[in-house]
Scaffold this motif. Structure first.
Motif, PDB file in Angstrom:
ATOM      1  N   ARG A  65       0.845  -1.196   0.000  1.00 30.29           N
ATOM      2  CA  ARG A  65       0.000   0.000   0.000  1.00 30.29           C
ATOM      3  C   ARG A  65       0.869   1.230   0.000  1.00 30.29           C
ATOM      4  NH1 ARG A  65      -4.943  -1.662   3.910  1.00 30.29           N
ATOM      5  NH2 ARG A  65      -5.711  -3.271   2.511  1.00 30.29           N
TER       6      ARG A  65
ATOM      7  N   GLN B 233       0.696   5.760  -0.231  1.00 27.37           N
ATOM      8  CA  GLN B 233      -0.115   6.958  -0.221  1.00 27.37           C
ATOM      9  C   GLN B 233       0.148   7.703  -1.521  1.00 27.37           C
ATOM     10  OE1 GLN B 233       0.459  10.318   2.675  1.00 27.37           O
ATOM     11  NE2 GLN B 233      -1.404   9.411   3.481  1.00 27.37           N
TER      12      GLN B 233
ATOM     13  N   THR C 261      -1.321  10.987  -4.279  1.00 26.08           N
ATOM     14  CA  THR C 261      -2.114  12.204  -4.369  1.00 26.08           C
ATOM     15  C   THR C 261      -2.791  12.211  -5.736  1.00 26.08           C
ATOM     16  OG1 THR C 261      -0.399  13.266  -3.060  1.00 26.08           O
ATOM     17  CG2 THR C 261      -2.012  14.699  -4.065  1.00 26.08           C
TER      18      THR C 261
ATOM     19  N   ARG D 184      -5.370  13.060  -0.872  1.00 26.02           N
ATOM     20  CA  ARG D 184      -4.549  11.893  -0.581  1.00 26.02           C
ATOM     21  C   ARG D 184      -5.404  10.640  -0.571  1.00 26.02           C
ATOM     22  NH1 ARG D 184      -0.670  13.663   4.295  1.00 26.02           N
ATOM     23  NH2 ARG D 184       0.521  15.236   3.193  1.00 26.02           N
ATOM     24  N   ARG D 185      -4.879   9.603  -1.154  1.00 21.30           N
ATOM     25  CA  ARG D 185      -5.576   8.318  -1.169  1.00 21.30           C
ATOM     26  C   ARG D 185      -4.574   7.236  -0.878  1.00 21.30           C
ATOM     27  NH1 ARG D 185     -10.148   7.109  -3.363  1.00 21.30           N
ATOM     28  NH2 ARG D 185     -11.453   8.701  -4.297  1.00 21.30           N
ATOM     29  N   ILE D 186      -5.065   6.168  -0.266  1.00 21.17           N
ATOM     30  CA  ILE D 186      -4.232   4.981  -0.114  1.00 21.17           C
ATOM     31  C   ILE D 186      -4.500   4.100  -1.331  1.00 21.17           C
ATOM     32  CG2 ILE D 186      -3.759   2.935   1.286  1.00 21.17           C
ATOM     33  CD1 ILE D 186      -3.040   5.468   2.752  1.00 21.17           C
TER      34      ILE D 186
END
Ligand code: ZN
Length: 161
Positions: free
Chosen positions: A95, A97, A99, A105-107
């Motif tokens: 996983r 992080q 952008t 921000r998203r995982i």
């Protein structure tokens, strides 16, 4: 006291998927303490807890629309391996992080690696799932003015933030 807008509730919970597999639990940890009515929990769980008091138990199945949303196939993308700077070996299940174009921000989860192409999935891991919660209400109290302004519960020993 009942759980309602601007109360702080502490809950013990078990979360299982449709097959009965445990996805998350507060067992062995402190109960989860949250400010009610501020969107800190997924909508389906928050509304199921409304009106409950310490000692009550709540069983609820939350559909994706009231949980983490439906899966969106557009959130699955191919990116070149060079995008993963400083990572020795990119593997499925990792996983990161990221952008997105909106600066949010998203995982993202790596779901496949083929040559120089990496497939990443930015869906929430629980998107598209029906979630079975078993909750016991441990404590309910009034929120402080500061907690209401901040939009979250304070444990009492935090730094100023
Ligand atoms: Zn705060």
């Amino acid at each position: 006291m009942q759980i309602s807008q601007n109360t702080v509730a502490s809950i013990d919970y078990n979360l299982k998927d449709a097959d009965g597999q445990v996805l998350d639990t507060s067992e062995g940890r402190e109960p989860l303490t949250y400010l009610h009515g501020a969107g800190n929990l997924i909508p389906g769980l928050e509304s199921a807890l409304e009106g409950n008091e310490p000692g009550d138990t709540v069983s609820v199945t939350v559909d994706p629309s009231e949980g983490y949303g439906e899966r969106d196939e557009n959130l699955i993308q191919q990116v070149p391996k060079q995008a993963f700077e400083g990572v020795d070996q990119v593997e499925s299940g990792m996983r990161f992080q990221a952008t997105d174009e909106q600066g949010e921000r998203r995982i993202v989860t790596v779901t496949g690696v083929e040559g120089d192409e990496v497939t990443v999935d930015a869906n929430h891991p629980l998107a598209g799932q029906s979630l079975n919660f078993e909750v016991s209400v441990v404590d309910v109290r009034e929120a402080s003015q500061e907690e209401i302004e901040h939009g979250h519960a304070h444990s009492g020993d935090e730094e100023d933030h």
